[in-house]
Design a protein around this motif. Structure first.
Motif, PDB file in Angstrom:
ATOM      1  N   VAL A 101      59.502  58.224 -10.104  1.00 24.79           N
ATOM      2  CA  VAL A 101      60.183  58.958  -9.105  1.00 24.79           C
ATOM      3  C   VAL A 101      59.852  57.897  -8.096  1.00 24.79           C
ATOM      4  O   VAL A 101      59.023  57.307  -7.474  1.00 24.79           O
ATOM      5  CB  VAL A 101      58.927  59.911  -9.109  1.00 24.79           C
ATOM      6  N   ILE A 102      61.224  57.189  -7.550  1.00 23.08           N
ATOM      7  CA  ILE A 102      61.015  56.587  -6.054  1.00 23.08           C
ATOM      8  C   ILE A 102      61.559  57.092  -5.339  1.00 23.08           C
ATOM      9  O   ILE A 102      62.725  58.440  -4.833  1.00 23.08           O
ATOM     10  CB  ILE A 102      62.304  55.277  -6.608  1.00 23.08           C
ATOM     11  N   THR A 103      61.240  57.402  -4.180  1.00 21.53           N
ATOM     12  CA  THR A 103      61.249  57.851  -2.503  1.00 21.53           C
ATOM     13  C   THR A 103      61.266  56.169  -2.141  1.00 21.53           C
ATOM     14  O   THR A 103      60.576  55.285  -1.703  1.00 21.53           O
ATOM     15  CB  THR A 103      60.250  58.492  -2.048  1.00 21.53           C
ATOM     16  N   VAL A 104      62.671  56.162  -1.284  1.00 21.79           N
ATOM     17  CA  VAL A 104      63.148  55.412  -0.107  1.00 21.79           C
ATOM     18  C   VAL A 104      63.218  55.791   1.104  1.00 21.79           C
ATOM     19  O   VAL A 104      63.380  56.939   1.124  1.00 21.79           O
ATOM     20  CB  VAL A 104      64.788  54.751  -0.635  1.00 21.79           C
ATOM     21  N   CYS A 105      62.647  55.779   2.613  1.00 22.66           N
ATOM     22  CA  CYS A 105      62.432  56.478   3.163  1.00 22.66           C
ATOM     23  C   CYS A 105      62.567  54.994   5.235  1.00 22.66           C
ATOM     24  O   CYS A 105      61.970  54.055   4.896  1.00 22.66           O
ATOM     25  CB  CYS A 105      61.486  57.297   3.804  1.00 22.66           C
ATOM     26  N   LYS A 164      67.831  45.113   3.036  1.00 20.36           N
ATOM     27  CA  LYS A 164      69.379  45.762   2.828  1.00 20.36           C
ATOM     28  C   LYS A 164      69.794  46.542   3.125  1.00 20.36           C
ATOM     29  O   LYS A 164      71.269  47.051   3.371  1.00 20.36           O
ATOM     30  CB  LYS A 164      70.402  44.643   2.475  1.00 20.36           C
ATOM     31  N   GLY A 165      69.015  47.573   3.128  1.00 21.70           N
ATOM     32  CA  GLY A 165      70.418  49.025   2.744  1.00 21.70           C
ATOM     33  C   GLY A 165      69.210  49.553   1.511  1.00 21.70           C
ATOM     34  O   GLY A 165      68.364  49.546   1.033  1.00 21.70           O
ATOM     35  N   ILE A 166      69.970  51.201   1.606  1.00 17.47           N
ATOM     36  CA  ILE A 166      69.414  52.490   1.493  1.00 17.47           C
ATOM     37  C   ILE A 166      68.984  51.700  -0.933  1.00 17.47           C
ATOM     38  O   ILE A 166      68.309  52.306  -1.496  1.00 17.47           O
ATOM     39  CB  ILE A 166      70.036  53.593   0.699  1.00 17.47           C
ATOM     40  N   TYR A 167      69.859  50.837  -0.838  1.00 18.34           N
ATOM     41  CA  TYR A 167      70.335  50.940  -2.499  1.00 18.34           C
ATOM     42  C   TYR A 167      69.274  49.357  -2.713  1.00 18.34           C
ATOM     43  O   TYR A 167      68.804  49.657  -4.204  1.00 18.34           O
ATOM     44  CB  TYR A 167      71.918  50.247  -3.073  1.00 18.34           C
ATOM     45  N   PHE A 213      71.243  48.320  -8.552  1.00 17.01           N
ATOM     46  CA  PHE A 213      72.581  48.686  -8.169  1.00 17.01           C
ATOM     47  C   PHE A 213      72.886  47.557  -7.901  1.00 17.01           C
ATOM     48  O   PHE A 213      72.335  46.523  -7.002  1.00 17.01           O
ATOM     49  CB  PHE A 213      72.230  49.829  -7.241  1.00 17.01           C
ATOM     50  N   ASN A 214      74.308  47.581  -7.517  1.00 13.46           N
ATOM     51  CA  ASN A 214      74.689  46.534  -7.505  1.00 13.46           C
ATOM     52  C   ASN A 214      75.064  46.743  -5.824  1.00 13.46           C
ATOM     53  O   ASN A 214      76.063  47.949  -5.344  1.00 13.46           O
ATOM     54  CB  ASN A 214      76.684  47.046  -7.735  1.00 13.46           C
ATOM     55  N   LEU A 215      75.086  45.264  -5.033  1.00 12.96           N
ATOM     56  CA  LEU A 215      74.601  46.252  -3.374  1.00 12.96           C
ATOM     57  C   LEU A 215      75.606  45.874  -3.123  1.00 12.96           C
ATOM     58  O   LEU A 215      76.340  46.033  -1.981  1.00 12.96           O
ATOM     59  CB  LEU A 215      73.538  45.140  -3.350  1.00 12.96           C
ATOM     60  N   LYS A 216      77.536  45.433  -3.136  1.00 12.84           N
ATOM     61  CA  LYS A 216      78.078  45.312  -3.201  1.00 12.84           C
ATOM     62  C   LYS A 216      79.016  46.875  -2.256  1.00 12.84           C
ATOM     63  O   LYS A 216      79.829  46.905  -1.438  1.00 12.84           O
ATOM     64  CB  LYS A 216      79.587  45.373  -3.861  1.00 12.84           C
ATOM     65  N   TRP A 217      78.498  47.647  -3.016  1.00 11.06           N
ATOM     66  CA  TRP A 217      78.740  49.300  -2.512  1.00 11.06           C
ATOM     67  C   TRP A 217      77.922  49.541  -2.058  1.00 11.06           C
ATOM     68  O   TRP A 217      76.477  49.809  -1.901  1.00 11.06           O
ATOM     69  CB  TRP A 217      78.687  50.017  -3.838  1.00 11.06           C
ATOM     70  N   ARG A 218      77.911  49.809  -0.496  1.00 11.78           N
ATOM     71  CA  ARG A 218      76.231  50.210   0.670  1.00 11.78           C
ATOM     72  C   ARG A 218      76.293  51.582   0.412  1.00 11.78           C
ATOM     73  O   ARG A 218      75.025  52.527   0.916  1.00 11.78           O
ATOM     74  CB  ARG A 218      76.644  50.042   2.021  1.00 11.78           C
ATOM     75  N   LEU A 219      76.886  52.150  -0.122  1.00  7.60           N
ATOM     76  CA  LEU A 219      76.897  54.388  -0.026  1.00  7.60           C
ATOM     77  C   LEU A 219      77.260  54.798  -0.671  1.00  7.60           C
ATOM     78  O   LEU A 219      76.974  55.841  -1.044  1.00  7.60           O
ATOM     79  CB  LEU A 219      78.434  54.552   1.249  1.00  7.60           C
TER      80      LEU A 219
END
Length: 240
Positions: A8-12, A67-70, A160-166
């Motif tokens: 389980v991975i939590t990002v914050c 560099k963002g959530i992903y 995940f592909n970081l091209k997509w930020r959301l």
């Protein structure tokens, strides 16, 4: 039957108000093989104090800019050693402490690539349970919450592909669908998700643009998808 390890991975980031509740929902699971990873984006508000409070129960944690959530999620994937991955964002939580045991002390996960369940959305004015949609509808939009989703680690090796930020999670899962990966719906609510917060909620218009871009990337548009559904339904009617 061997019980698999669940990572389980939590990002914050600056989540001092909600991170402890999220962490405890994972740490209190009545399932023996949980690997918990926390990726913090360099919080300055006291989040680190809470993470450190439970550090001896974590498989891995770090706090550094990303560099963002992903990107943060990809860092978690790179450290995960479990058979399955789940992403439980700060502010969200498992619906109860039996979710993992219900899913993985059974045969639900046998010969499956993606296991998903229902979600309870939490608003400022109350809560609402939403059943996951028909997987065929994923060609149009996300039909379940990623917090209520478990993916085999082996098919997420590239992250995940970081091209997509959301909408990188939608991009990945839609790709799995087009590749013919096996999805199974477990008909139980798995997670409690705050819908009034989060990157997608706060950037809804941009998120929808990304979804349309993802459709084009896979070679179709929303109108194409509607036509595809109509064709499938027509063929089904002819068969019966």
């Amino acid at each position: 039957m061997d019980t698999p390890i669940i990572s389980v991975i939590t990002v914050c980031y600056n989540a001092v108000v909600s991170i402890e509740e999220t962490m405890l929902s994972v740490l209190d699971q009545r399932y023996d093989k949980v690997e918990y990873i926390v990726i913090d984006g360099g919080s300055k508000d006291g989040t680190l104090d809470i993470i450190k409070k439970y550090a001896n129960r974590l498989a891995y944690w770090t706090s550094e800019p990303d560099k963002g959530i992903y990107d943060a999620m990809n860092k978690g994937i790179s450290k995960a050693t479990g058979n399955w991955l789940n992403f439980m964002n700060a502010g969200d939580q498992f619906i109860d402490n039996k979710v993992l045991s219900k899913c993985f002390e059974s045969s639900f996960h046998d010969n499956v690539d993606v296991l998903y369940g229902d979600v309870v959305y939490k608003y400022k004015f109350g809560k609402r349970m939403v059943e996951a949609g028909n997987i065929q509808q994923i060609i149009n939009h996300m039909v379940f919450s990623h917090q209520s989703t478990f993916v085999r680690k082996q098919i997420m090796k590239d992250g995940f592909n970081l091209k997509w930020r959301l909408a990188a999670d939608y991009n990945f899962l839609l790709g799995c669908f087009w590749e013919g990966r096996k999805f199974v719906h477990v008909g139980i609510p798995m997670s409690l998700v705050e819908l009034d917060n989060g990157a997608t909620h706060n950037n809804y218009s941009q998120s929808r643009k990304e979804v349309l871009g993802i459709h084009k990337q896979f070679g179709y548009s929303f109108l194409n998808a509607i036509g595809c559904i109509f064709l499938i339904c027509s063929i089904f009617m002819l068969v019966i």
